[in-house]
Write a protein that holds these residues in place. Structure first.
Motif, mmCIF file in Angstrom:
data_model
loop_
_atom_site.group_PDB
_atom_site.id
_atom_site.type_symbol
_atom_site.label_atom_id
_atom_site.label_comp_id
_atom_site.label_asym_id
_atom_site.label_seq_id
_atom_site.Cartn_x
_atom_site.Cartn_y
_atom_site.Cartn_z
ATOM 1 N N ARG A 286 49.482 -33.263 -57.382
ATOM 2 C CA ARG A 286 50.897 -33.187 -57.761
ATOM 3 C C ARG A 286 51.802 -33.579 -56.590
ATOM 4 N N LEU A 287 51.486 -33.082 -55.387
ATOM 5 C CA LEU A 287 52.341 -33.376 -54.241
ATOM 6 C C LEU A 287 52.194 -34.823 -53.779
ATOM 7 N N VAL A 288 50.977 -35.354 -53.857
ATOM 8 C CA VAL A 288 50.781 -36.765 -53.499
ATOM 9 C C VAL A 288 51.618 -37.653 -54.421
ATOM 10 N N HIS A 289 51.588 -37.354 -55.706
ATOM 11 C CA HIS A 289 52.362 -38.144 -56.671
ATOM 12 C C HIS A 289 53.855 -38.022 -56.403
ATOM 13 N N ARG A 290 54.325 -36.785 -56.129
ATOM 14 C CA ARG A 290 55.758 -36.581 -55.868
ATOM 15 C C ARG A 290 56.175 -37.273 -54.575
ATOM 16 N N ARG A 291 55.332 -37.213 -53.551
ATOM 17 C CA ARG A 291 55.647 -37.865 -52.273
ATOM 18 C C ARG A 291 55.722 -39.381 -52.447
ATOM 19 N N ARG A 292 54.773 -39.935 -53.192
ATOM 20 C CA ARG A 292 54.766 -41.383 -53.415
ATOM 21 C C ARG A 292 55.993 -41.824 -54.195
ATOM 22 N N HIS A 294 58.869 -40.373 -54.221
ATOM 23 C CA HIS A 294 60.029 -40.273 -53.324
ATOM 24 C C HIS A 294 60.088 -41.468 -52.384
ATOM 25 N N GLU A 295 58.950 -41.868 -51.874
ATOM 26 C CA GLU A 295 58.910 -43.010 -50.957
ATOM 27 C C GLU A 295 59.231 -44.313 -51.688
ATOM 28 N N ASP A 296 58.701 -44.459 -52.910
ATOM 29 C CA ASP A 296 58.958 -45.673 -53.681
ATOM 30 C C ASP A 296 60.436 -45.801 -54.069
ATOM 31 N N GLY A 297 61.124 -44.667 -54.160
ATOM 32 C CA GLY A 297 62.528 -44.694 -54.535
ATOM 33 C C GLY A 297 63.486 -44.813 -53.364
ATOM 34 N N ALA A 298 62.945 -44.976 -52.161
ATOM 35 C CA ALA A 298 63.806 -45.023 -50.971
ATOM 36 C C ALA A 298 64.815 -46.163 -51.063
#
Length: 313
Positions: A286-292, A294-298
């Protein structure tokens, strides 16, 4: 006593009077630092839960069995995103930015509901989450419409209306499946077997082991204890399960005439603590997906910031 101490004493007395009267504390009002920190922790956890909660059901959007079911699921996941945004906005009135909350989440320094660390293994889980998980959320959240902090309570009014609709959607899906084939009925029962105990864990640990309940209730942030809400959920759910034709996986579940409530067994609290500590079936995923995400939306955030700066210039 210094003048500053006298002033703080007067402010604290005013705060206590607002809470005692059942009125709302607003962001510009004076509040104890402990009250503010408790609100940030609780509202942030709630907001994170809505955002992370998009993942288990989003897993089934592309595999929904019909266009109608896909549209229903898309609408629900979209609602959950909106709930997260309402709650982040409420938290921002306490002086903490949404960006900071997101960083704390993806760093593993803030929590979200334990239920979202369990996998969705079949399409029946979409219905079971709607029925049990959103049903538990309604029991937990309706009293929060009367919470002592104004922005939180007002956000909860709309959230609860939408959560109630989600619960009915989930129940309707399960009822449809239970009128189907033997395989569909077995799929529903298997899903309920997996989600029943995690749904009971959603209310938090037993009252005697909950470190925050007493103070949160004294401040009017919470209106009911964990165990009271858990009991309310069980009493609400048993007749619904009977109408569906599913069996709740608790051999201790029975009506108690003397208490006027159902008796029921206890979840595996060791399992609950392991999930809370980050060792559940899907915590890391779950956290890996949320982190990715967030990064993709930078680039979107950077473009919006640049546009706002250009417009203001």
């Amino acid at each position: 006593m210094t003048s500053e101490a006298v002033k703080e004493s007067i402010l604290e007395a005013d705060f206590d009077a607002i809470v005692a009267a059942g009125d709302r504390v607003e962001p510009r009002d004076w509040m104890p630092e402990g009250y503010r920190k408790t609100l940030v922790r609780q509202i942030a956890q709630h907001a994170h839960s809505e955002i992370i909660g998009m993942q288990p059901e989003g897993n089934w959007i592309t595999r929904a069995p019909s266009l109608r079911r896909k549209a229903i699921l898309l609408a629900k996941v979209q609602d959950e995103a909106g709930h997260g945004l309402y709650l982040y906005s409420a938290c921002e009135t306490l002086g903490v930015s949404r960006d900071e909350l997101t960083r704390l989440l993806i760093a593993g320094k803030q929590k979200y509901s334990s239920i979202f660390n369990y996998p969705t293994l079949s399409y029946a889980d979409v219905g079971t989450i709607g029925w049990l998980v959103d049903g538990a959320a309604i029991c937990n959240q309706v009293p929060l419409c009367r919470t002592s902090f104004g922005p939180y309570g007002r956000a909860m009014i709309r959230i609860c209306k939408e959560e109630s609709f989600h619960q009915r959607q989930g129940y309707e899906l399960l009822m449809t499946m239970m009128r189907g084939t033997d395989e569909q009925r077995a799929m529903v029962q298997e899903s309920v077997d997996r989600f029943w105990w995690p749904a009971l864990m959603m209310f938090g640990p037993p009252d005697e082991e909950s470190p925050n309940t007493a103070q949160s209730m004294a401040w009017g942030i919470k209106r009911n204890t964990n165990d009271d809400l858990r009991q309310r959920f069980v009493d609400m759910t048993v007749p619904q399960a009977e109408a569906l034709g599913v069996t709740l996986p608790d051999p201790d579940l029975r009506w108690n005439d003397e208490r006027g409530h159902h008796d029921f067994g206890q979840p595996d609290w060791d399992e609950f603590m392991q999930v809370v500590k980050g060792n559940g079936p899907c915590n890391a995923q779950r956290l890996v997906h949320r982190r990715r995400a967030h990064e993709d939306g930078a680039w979107v955030r950077e473009a919006a910031t640049a546009f706002a700066a250009k417009a203001s210039a």
